[in-house]
Write a protein that holds these residues in place. Structure first.
Motif: not given
Length: 93
Positions: A39, A42-43, A46, A49, A51-52, A55-56, A70, A92-93
């Motif tokens: 995550c 992935r984030c 963002a 960040k 919040r990402c 939820y991730c 990303t 999901c982000p």
């Protein structure tokens, strides 16, 4: 004699329960830092960040995977791709 049998059974029960806890923790991706590291990647870019990451992390724990990159690539993880929020939009982000 009954006390010795009880103690032996208690010892065996403790032995089995500790083995079960280790196996359960080993199978949990979040326990190994899997979700945290995936995550974080992935984030990385963002706008929001925290919040990402939240939820991730939820999606990762439920699906045991996070798509690479990303953004996009959600076909790599159908469970992650198909999760929806209460408004029917991607969760999901």
């Amino acid at each position: 004699m009954k006390i010795a049998v009880f103690e032996a059974l208690l010892f065996v029960a403790l032995l089995f329960s500790s083995s079960f806890i280790q196996i359960t923790m080993a199978d949990d991706p979040s326990a190994s830092g899997f979700c945290d590291s995936k995550c974080k990647d992935r984030c990385a870019v963002a706008g929001v960040k925290d919040r990402c990451l939240k939820y991730c992390g939820i999606c990762c724990r439920e699906c045991n995977c996070v798509p690479s990159g990303t953004f996009g690539h959600k076909d790599e993880c159908p469970c992650y791709r198909d999760k929806k929020n209460s408004k029917g939009k991607p969760k999901c982000p």
